[in-house]
Design an enzyme around this catalytic site. Structure first.
Site, PDB file in Angstrom:
ATOM      1  N   HIS A   1     -15.886  50.966  48.710  1.00  0.00           N
ATOM      2  CA  HIS A   1     -17.308  50.987  49.086  1.00  0.00           C
ATOM      3  C   HIS A   1     -17.764  52.426  49.337  1.00  0.00           C
ATOM      4  O   HIS A   1     -18.843  52.830  48.917  1.00  0.00           O
ATOM      5  CB  HIS A   1     -17.551  50.166  50.349  1.00  0.00           C
ATOM      6  CG  HIS A   1     -17.192  48.717  50.212  1.00  0.00           C
ATOM      7  ND1 HIS A   1     -16.297  48.102  51.046  1.00  0.00           N
ATOM      8  CD2 HIS A   1     -17.591  47.775  49.334  1.00  0.00           C
ATOM      9  CE1 HIS A   1     -16.169  46.844  50.692  1.00  0.00           C
ATOM     10  NE2 HIS A   1     -16.944  46.600  49.654  1.00  0.00           N
TER      11      HIS A   1
ATOM     12  N   GLN B   1     -26.420  47.372  49.877  1.00  0.00           N
ATOM     13  CA  GLN B   1     -26.373  46.047  50.507  1.00  0.00           C
ATOM     14  C   GLN B   1     -24.909  45.732  50.803  1.00  0.00           C
ATOM     15  O   GLN B   1     -24.041  45.990  49.981  1.00  0.00           O
ATOM     16  CB  GLN B   1     -26.947  45.041  49.509  1.00  0.00           C
ATOM     17  CG  GLN B   1     -26.256  43.693  49.441  1.00  0.00           C
ATOM     18  CD  GLN B   1     -26.573  42.833  50.636  1.00  0.00           C
ATOM     19  OE1 GLN B   1     -27.670  42.899  51.174  1.00  0.00           O
ATOM     20  NE2 GLN B   1     -25.614  42.036  51.069  1.00  0.00           N
ATOM     21  N   THR B   2     -24.626  45.169  51.963  1.00  0.00           N
ATOM     22  CA  THR B   2     -23.239  44.768  52.198  1.00  0.00           C
ATOM     23  C   THR B   2     -23.139  43.633  53.202  1.00  0.00           C
ATOM     24  O   THR B   2     -24.060  43.384  53.979  1.00  0.00           O
ATOM     25  CB  THR B   2     -22.384  45.967  52.676  1.00  0.00           C
ATOM     26  OG1 THR B   2     -21.031  45.565  52.798  1.00  0.00           O
ATOM     27  CG2 THR B   2     -22.874  46.507  53.994  1.00  0.00           C
ATOM     28  N   ARG B   3     -22.012  42.951  53.146  1.00  0.00           N
ATOM     29  CA  ARG B   3     -21.671  41.959  54.159  1.00  0.00           C
ATOM     30  C   ARG B   3     -20.208  42.166  54.535  1.00  0.00           C
ATOM     31  O   ARG B   3     -19.522  41.260  54.950  1.00  0.00           O
ATOM     32  CB  ARG B   3     -21.893  40.549  53.621  1.00  0.00           C
ATOM     33  CG  ARG B   3     -21.103  40.259  52.366  1.00  0.00           C
ATOM     34  CD  ARG B   3     -21.431  38.879  51.828  1.00  0.00           C
ATOM     35  NE  ARG B   3     -21.072  38.767  50.436  1.00  0.00           N
ATOM     36  CZ  ARG B   3     -19.974  38.128  49.988  1.00  0.00           C
ATOM     37  NH1 ARG B   3     -19.129  37.578  50.830  1.00  0.00           N
ATOM     38  NH2 ARG B   3     -19.740  38.051  48.696  1.00  0.00           N
TER      39      ARG B   3
ATOM     40  N   HIS C   1     -14.357  49.458  52.825  1.00  0.00           N
ATOM     41  CA  HIS C   1     -13.078  50.047  52.443  1.00  0.00           C
ATOM     42  C   HIS C   1     -13.360  51.287  51.593  1.00  0.00           C
ATOM     43  O   HIS C   1     -14.525  51.647  51.375  1.00  0.00           O
ATOM     44  CB  HIS C   1     -12.156  49.013  51.776  1.00  0.00           C
ATOM     45  CG  HIS C   1     -12.702  48.341  50.541  1.00  0.00           C
ATOM     46  ND1 HIS C   1     -13.241  49.032  49.490  1.00  0.00           N
ATOM     47  CD2 HIS C   1     -12.779  47.016  50.205  1.00  0.00           C
ATOM     48  CE1 HIS C   1     -13.614  48.185  48.557  1.00  0.00           C
ATOM     49  NE2 HIS C   1     -13.370  46.944  48.966  1.00  0.00           N
TER      50      HIS C   1
ATOM     51  N   ARG D   1     -20.087  45.406  41.420  1.00  0.00           N
ATOM     52  CA  ARG D   1     -19.473  44.398  40.575  1.00  0.00           C
ATOM     53  C   ARG D   1     -19.573  43.073  41.330  1.00  0.00           C
ATOM     54  O   ARG D   1     -19.337  43.025  42.533  1.00  0.00           O
ATOM     55  CB  ARG D   1     -18.012  44.806  40.379  1.00  0.00           C
ATOM     56  CG  ARG D   1     -17.264  43.953  39.424  1.00  0.00           C
ATOM     57  CD  ARG D   1     -15.828  44.482  39.325  1.00  0.00           C
ATOM     58  NE  ARG D   1     -15.021  43.589  38.544  1.00  0.00           N
ATOM     59  CZ  ARG D   1     -14.489  42.461  39.020  1.00  0.00           C
ATOM     60  NH1 ARG D   1     -14.674  42.125  40.279  1.00  0.00           N
ATOM     61  NH2 ARG D   1     -13.776  41.687  38.232  1.00  0.00           N
TER      62      ARG D   1
END
Ligand SMILES: [Zn+2]
Lengths: 381, 68
Positions: A200, A191-193, A197, A286
């Site tokens: 990730h 999941q990301t928004r 970098h 995290r």
């Protein structure tokens, strides 16, 4: 095997083309509820099974259960209420049992069978979901501005909303077939928004080492000011995947859904949604879905203990940093060196550099990714 | 809560299940554990597969987008 949908069955509330014309005509005669973009996205997600087993907006019983127990009334894990808020005057001539038309951008997109109209206490909602009522919290702020009544009931999608990222948008029924065609038995969802970098990338590749495939599924839609614009995230990932990922090991698609910034509760919700896409594993970072200092850095890991019956396995991957002594990307657990050798990947720091027009160093961000971000005159919301 | 019925299982297995719950947590009692496991197995049967035509449509879209 791809994961079974949450609750056992992938929901499909889209209507066949033969019924569509008739329902569209019908919708124009019905009382209207006007949706904002976040609610319209919820309607699409319900209809296409992203929120399985939900078939509509929550009634009071499920709403209360989710707030208090973090489960639906049938005991299935569910942590974020999916609710439709309306003004009293908007539904003044609507009663339980009626059909209403849900409008978005001046057209009817769905029908809703009104099962229940009920009041909600937004402060209590905020306190339960976000664990704070601080109006500085973006989720609380947004909640307090919502309308005073809730309407629950099943929906039928009669008209698809055009998607600017159509080329990159897959629904659960599509990813499930895709994963099967690829022969993947284990799939880790990310999941990301954010624009990726190196931290990730490390986390994703650490997970990918142990599973058959990686499913990168960024959210597009409403985000708080200062977050990356959707198109920047999509382009940045294209650049990263093209240059640094084995083609056959990654599926990238976007999900239109708003960020709630509800930390631990949202981590569970994000996992359930990816289970519906067929993922067997879910990478939990995290401070997942956190904002400011409202949640402890590992609270989003702790909460998974309360859901042994979730049906998707969380992968707790430690935050990565660059260590000058180790000479590469590492994490707490595998690097013995002190803080002075470590360079932390800070999203905030990277954003500040980009704002100043500086190129983040290669150990923080891949040059091809930095290139994409810097090409945009203003990459932030 | 739905109506309950009685099921007998071997004492040995019951004790093992009890120990498992004590050590692992997540369940309040053996009944809960058994209900959970049965649901896991039985609900597998519930999923209705797509029609062949729908599946072909999905594959066509995946091909046109370059996913396969
Ligand atoms: Zn080191």
């Amino acid at each position: 095997m791809v994961s079974r949908p949450h609750g056992g069955k992938l929901i499909d509330r889209t209507v066949s083309s033969s019924r569509r014309e008739r329902l569209l005509d019908e919708a124009r005669e019905l009382p209207r509820i006007i949706l904002n973009s976040s609610l319209a996205a919820d309607v699409m997600n319900i209809a296409h099974g992203v929120y399985s087993p939900l078939e509509g907006f929550m009634n009071k019983e499920d709403y209360e259960h989710v707030l208090e127990e973090m489960r639906l009334s049938n005991d299935l894990p569910w942590t974020i209420p999916i609710v439709l808020d309306v003004d009293k005057k908007e539904i003044s001539d609507v009663k339980e049992g009626d059909d209403v038309a849900l409008y978005y951008n001046n057209s009817p997109i769905a029908l809703l069978r009104v099962e229940e109209i009920y009041k909600w206490d937004k402060k209590r909602y905020a306190f339960k979901v976000f664990r704070t009522i601080d109006p500085e919290h973006p989720g609380v702020f947004k909640t307090m501005k919502r309308k005073e009544m809730l309407v629950g009931g099943p929906i039928d999608l009669i008209s698809e909303i055009p998607e600017p990222f159509e080329k990159f948008r897959l629904w659960p029924k599509e990813t499930r077939i895709l994963f099967e065609l690829k022969g993947w038995k284990t799939i880790a969802a990310f999941q990301t928004r954010n624009v990726p970098h190196r931290g990730h990338e490390y986390v994703q590749k650490a997970a990918l080492t142990f599973v058959d495939g990686l499913f990168i599924n960024p959210l597009v839609g409403w985000k708080k000011p200062g977050d990356y614009k959707d198109e920047v995230i999509v382009e940045a990932y294209q650049a990263l995947i093209k240059n640094y990922y084995p083609k056959d090991a990654v599926v990238f698609s976007v999900l239109r859904m708003e960020m709630r910034y509800a930390g631990p509760r949202e981590a569970i919700f994000h996992a359930i949604v990816r289970k519906n896409f067929g993922a067997t594993h879910f990478i939990v970072g995290r401070d997942h879905a956190g904002v400011g200092n409202y949640y402890g850095p590992y609270e989003a890991w702790e909460i998974f203990k309360e859901f042994p019956d979730l049906g998707i396995t969380p992968l707790f991957v430690r935050e990565a940093f660059y260590c000058k002594k180790c000479g590469g990307m590492v994490n707490e657990k595998i690097c013995p060196h002190s803080e002075k050798y470590r360079i932390r990947m800070s999203g905030t720091k990277i954003r500040e550099m980009i704002r100043r027009g500086e190129r983040p160093p290669e150990y923080m961000m891949r040059p091809e990714v930095a290139e994409v971000v810097l090409r945009h005159p203003n990459p932030f919301v | 809560m739905s109506e309950k019925v009685k099921v007998e299982i071997s004492k040995e297995l019951y004790e093992k299940a009890k120990k498992f719950i004590e050590e692992q947590g997540g369940f309040n009692n053996v009944e809960e554990l058994i209900e959970f496991l049965l649901k896991e197995i039985l609900e597998e049967e519930e999923e209705t597969p797509l029609s062949e035509e729908d599946e072909e449509k999905v594959k066509e879209r995946l091909r046109s987008l370059g996913y396969i």
